[in-house]
Design a protein around this motif. Sequence first.
Motif, PDB file in Angstrom:
ATOM      1  N   LEU A 225       0.862  -1.179   0.000  1.00 17.95           N
ATOM      2  CA  LEU A 225       0.000   0.000   0.000  1.00 17.95           C
ATOM      3  C   LEU A 225       0.901   1.232   0.000  1.00 17.95           C
ATOM      4  CD1 LEU A 225      -3.005   0.978   0.298  1.00 17.95           C
ATOM      5  CD2 LEU A 225      -2.512   1.195   2.731  1.00 17.95           C
ATOM      6  N   VAL A 226       0.843   1.977  -1.079  1.00 23.48           N
ATOM      7  CA  VAL A 226       1.684   3.174  -1.122  1.00 23.48           C
ATOM      8  C   VAL A 226       0.808   4.417  -1.043  1.00 23.48           C
ATOM      9  CG1 VAL A 226       3.567   2.128  -2.413  1.00 23.48           C
ATOM     10  CG2 VAL A 226       1.671   3.169  -3.652  1.00 23.48           C
ATOM     11  N   SER A 227       1.309   5.398  -0.330  1.00 27.01           N
ATOM     12  CA  SER A 227       0.601   6.677  -0.248  1.00 27.01           C
ATOM     13  C   SER A 227       1.328   7.666  -1.138  1.00 27.01           C
ATOM     14  CB  SER A 227       0.590   7.172   1.197  1.00 27.01           C
ATOM     15  OG  SER A 227      -0.078   6.227   2.002  1.00 27.01           O
ATOM     16  N   THR A 244      -2.898   3.634  -2.420  1.00 27.90           N
ATOM     17  CA  THR A 244      -3.343   2.648  -3.396  1.00 27.90           C
ATOM     18  C   THR A 244      -2.475   1.405  -3.340  1.00 27.90           C
ATOM     19  OG1 THR A 244      -3.831   2.217  -5.716  1.00 27.90           O
ATOM     20  CG2 THR A 244      -1.906   3.563  -5.265  1.00 27.90           C
ATOM     21  N   THR A 245      -3.095   0.286  -3.712  1.00 29.32           N
ATOM     22  CA  THR A 245      -2.320  -0.940  -3.880  1.00 29.32           C
ATOM     23  C   THR A 245      -2.082  -1.203  -5.357  1.00 29.32           C
ATOM     24  OG1 THR A 245      -4.393  -2.181  -3.872  1.00 29.32           O
ATOM     25  CG2 THR A 245      -3.155  -2.074  -1.800  1.00 29.32           C
ATOM     26  N   VAL A 299      -9.349   9.554  -2.054  1.00 30.59           N
ATOM     27  CA  VAL A 299      -9.259   8.369  -2.914  1.00 30.59           C
ATOM     28  C   VAL A 299      -8.992   8.775  -4.347  1.00 30.59           C
ATOM     29  CG1 VAL A 299     -10.441   6.284  -3.658  1.00 30.59           C
ATOM     30  CG2 VAL A 299     -11.039   7.321  -1.482  1.00 30.59           C
ATOM     31  N   LYS A 300      -8.020   8.090  -4.953  1.00 31.59           N
ATOM     32  CA  LYS A 300      -7.834   8.289  -6.396  1.00 31.59           C
ATOM     33  C   LYS A 300      -8.964   7.571  -7.125  1.00 31.59           C
ATOM     34  CE  LYS A 300      -4.553   5.583  -8.327  1.00 31.59           C
ATOM     35  NZ  LYS A 300      -5.407   4.594  -8.965  1.00 31.59           N
ATOM     36  N   VAL A 301      -9.411   8.155  -8.194  1.00 35.51           N
ATOM     37  CA  VAL A 301     -10.561   7.593  -8.915  1.00 35.51           C
ATOM     38  C   VAL A 301     -10.149   7.195 -10.323  1.00 35.51           C
ATOM     39  CG1 VAL A 301     -12.916   8.006  -9.700  1.00 35.51           C
ATOM     40  CG2 VAL A 301     -12.122   9.033  -7.568  1.00 35.51           C
ATOM     41  N   ILE A 358       6.222   9.445  -2.900  1.00 33.40           N
ATOM     42  CA  ILE A 358       5.768   8.355  -2.028  1.00 33.40           C
ATOM     43  C   ILE A 358       5.987   8.822  -0.588  1.00 33.40           C
ATOM     44  CG2 ILE A 358       6.096   5.958  -1.359  1.00 33.40           C
ATOM     45  CD1 ILE A 358       5.176   6.132  -4.193  1.00 33.40           C
ATOM     46  N   VAL A 359       4.888   9.046   0.103  1.00 31.47           N
ATOM     47  CA  VAL A 359       5.043   9.548   1.469  1.00 31.47           C
ATOM     48  C   VAL A 359       4.992   8.442   2.505  1.00 31.47           C
ATOM     49  CG1 VAL A 359       4.165  11.808   0.849  1.00 31.47           C
ATOM     50  CG2 VAL A 359       2.584  10.068   1.711  1.00 31.47           C
ATOM     51  N   ALA A 360       4.458   7.296   2.122  1.00 29.69           N
ATOM     52  CA  ALA A 360       4.437   6.174   3.061  1.00 29.69           C
ATOM     53  C   ALA A 360       4.261   4.887   2.260  1.00 29.69           C
ATOM     54  CB  ALA A 360       3.302   6.314   4.061  1.00 29.69           C
ATOM     55  N   GLU A 361       4.845   3.823   2.813  1.00 32.28           N
ATOM     56  CA  GLU A 361       4.673   2.528   2.172  1.00 32.28           C
ATOM     57  C   GLU A 361       4.356   1.531   3.257  1.00 32.28           C
ATOM     58  OE1 GLU A 361       7.843   1.532  -0.842  1.00 32.28           O
ATOM     59  OE2 GLU A 361       8.645   3.384   0.014  1.00 32.28           O
ATOM     60  N   LYS A 362       3.527   0.600   2.917  1.00 33.32           N
ATOM     61  CA  LYS A 362       3.222  -0.439   3.889  1.00 33.32           C
ATOM     62  C   LYS A 362       3.320  -1.757   3.130  1.00 33.32           C
ATOM     63  CE  LYS A 362      -0.254  -1.483   7.364  1.00 33.32           C
ATOM     64  NZ  LYS A 362      -1.629  -1.193   7.774  1.00 33.32           N
TER      65      LYS A 362
END
Length: 889
Positions: A225-227, A244-245, A299-301, A358-362
């Motif tokens: 999951l990247v922000s 988003t994934t 949310v990106k659309v 990319i501000v965060a990655e999970k």
Amino acid sequence: MDARTLAVVTDNTQQSPEPHGPHAASPADLPTQYTPAEVEETLYERWVERGYFEADAKSEKPPYTIVIPPPNVTGSLHLGHAFQHTMMDALTRRKRMQGYEALWLPGMDHAGIATQNKVEQQLAEEGRSRGDLGREAFVERVWQWKEEYGGKILGQMRRLGDGVDWSRERFTMDSGLSRAVQTVFKRMYDDGLIYQAERIINWCPRCLTAISDIEVDYQEDDGELVSIRYGATEEGGDSLVVATTRAETMLGDTAVAVHPDDERYAHLVGRTVKLPLTDREIPVVADSHVDPEFGTGAVKVTPAHDPNDFEIGRRHELPMPSVMDERGVITVHGPFEGLDRFEARSAIVAALREQGRIVAEKRPYVHSVGHCSRCKTTVEPRLSMQWWVKVGPLAKAAGDAVRDGRTQIHPAEMSYRYFDWVDNMHDWTISRQLWWGHRIPVWYGPDGEVVCVGPDEEPPSGEGWHQDPDVLDTWFSSGLWPFSTLGWPERTADLAKFYPTDVLVTGYDIIFFWVARMMMFGMYVMEEPPFHTIALHGLVRDQHGKKMSKSFGNVVDPLDWMEAYGSDALRFTLASGANPGTDVPIGEDWVKASRNFANKVWNATRFALMNGATVEGPLPDAAEMSATDRWILSRLDTVLGDVDRYYDDYQFAKLSDALYHFAWDEVFDWYVELAKTTFAAGGRPAEVSRRVLGEVLDVLLRLLHPIVPFVTEALWTALTGGASVVVADWPKPTGFRDEAAEQEIAVVQQAVTEVRRFRADQGLQPGQKVPARLELTGTPLGAHEDAIRQLLRLQPAGEDFRATASLPVAGATVGLDLSGAIDVEAERKRLGKDLAAAEKELKQTSAKLGNEAFLAKAPDHVVDKIRTRKATAEADIERIRQQLERLPG
RNA sequence: GGGCGCAUAGCUCAGCGGUAGAGCGCUUGCCUUACAAGCAAGAUGUCACUGGUUCGAUCCCAGUUGUGCCCACCA
């Protein structure tokens, strides 16, 4: 003489040299072991030749119909099929014996996507693709496959003993069934129940076709999951962060959505942000679908690649650009063009990271991902034009038919699943971008005309006209199965006689795929449900309850077990495990045990034949019968009633169990053993018992036949000289009961068991004859004295008889002269244990009977029972004490 | 998140208000003239846990724990 000879010898329909067919062969010549392989094939072919399984639409008999859940032509039958077929075969065989015009209609399903995949795999191994062959040649090739594998399946059904009507075998792609498909399509099209629409559908980038919602299997996959920060270019401006994934879809983003009440973003709604990696500005829209609590609340659309985004896009009239082709390859001009969707995902994340967006990655981020149920490829939501069935009105009718009881789901708990589905069903995507299947009967004209063509109509021709290239979902044709197989849309005699069918036997796993759809089509086309009862069964699992799958390596080919132990053994094992709606574990040991049962039945019947058991003539009067005879007939009638009830309730495990125990424990272990003495004595009592034994086996074999058709056929024809048990009458209860006899035999059994136990405890060799005096205090046992002596290897007491052990059992005392051989300590120990048990029982029952509340509130029969138990305990204690006193030393 | 189900002997499962059952496995003894694929005898369970209802609960009710499946969602 082997078993095959037996089968042939007893085939007296060809010619009947003697009225007593069975006696043509000496039963002693029968092998001492049942060898199924030698018997089964011959018998099956004979049944088919004689037309036993062919139903007659003109018959006066009431109909009983089951249509087979058509196996896919993709491969071969597995244990699940064997299980299901056993139940259907048992049901139809019984009904046939009961005098119904029983039809079990066989057939197979073309299984569009599954079969096409198999053939494509085959082609791939030859280094070719379906494109190389072209549509026509490819379809030809699939037909070849069908011939080969279909034949294999039919062979397996024969091996299983499936009593299907081969003259009515159907295939979903038969011309008649295809005609039904086209007729229904046309009617639904005209009724507005089939329409074309461009929507987000589940697309398999490997199968290259749309698939329906239920053909998607969701599983938990590791993802990332990247922000990503959208907007805020180097010139400044607004920005927000989306998560988003599926980063690759950002190329198709046409908006960012936030919740209308989300104050954090209120100032951005209506403005635009820059879409990274592109030169596009996309609007920020407010949509209540967005959960402000989730992630950043923004949310990106991507309307063309996500179902929810598609809905948002529709509401806000957003553009819906596709960024991938049918194989999941990026088509957007630029650095990512030509990359596969997964390659593009990492490339895009890398590019964004380089830009500091990319501000965060999970990672890993576990989320559920849809996979094609046929090939496991990750499904890609895709915007495309497809044909749909409007299910609302159809599903309503399908639900109502069950709600108002016109169709009953068994077991009833399973109806929750059914309702859950039909009450919430979405429209059904029925077009498939495949070549194998029923082609959609719609033609398109040069000026955009759309014409749906019925089966008796000429399709439009001329310049620019062409047929829709797609085919229908395979479940469309199988949904029509209950009536299309009977000749619909023609008004055939079969349809009039056999529709609606009686029971659908199928797995709970295909309620949605198939059951619900048959209900919908049945209600729509025939205006009545296609079956009265839906009997749902579970899945076959291994002996530890584990799912059978290739990856576990626990998949069993039913043929292996049938070869080793016989079809009957496999069938009996499966039936024994069939509790409604629950999964069925099966292991080789259990099949072996069933084989042993078949062998036991074989040998018991063999013994009976050797001793002149017969079905000739009327059953003697009860007055002439011994208590043993009356007991077994009384029990037989009870079991018969039980079996009927279990059948009517689809309780295959219970009926198998009831028959197993009655046959083995009561008939073979007791009746036959007791009868040995009678036979040896000869005279009228022996004659009576021979007739009774013949009767019992006759009925027992008929009751067992639907489950284990082969061994029962071989034995029943040998026993009765009848043509075939397949067409024998199903036994009817006679109402004969003899409780006195049942009680008397219970006492005999108890007495014998008690002495056996004593002998075992004393370490007496079974063959060792022991002088004994049976002191019969109760009259009933007198008639059984010889039999008891025989069973217990007791010999009449001589002159010098000296009782060293005395076993009081209910109604009798058995004095035994062990000539000093008695093990006093062992006996004392045993009696001590018995005494303790009896004392405990006395204490418990006394306490209970001393309880005022119990006496006041418990029903009489319970109180009586406790009183009896108390009295028995008291008597036992007295008896055992006497015994202990009498022990020497 | 919603729904359904399950927890009983070593294993797989029945049972279900009134003394715990089956098959397989296990122990012991037997080629007893139908069957060793057999015969006989036997051992084995705090019926998941905690409460409640009841004269009485493995069974009914509530909760707990564990476990399976279905549906929906998962940016």
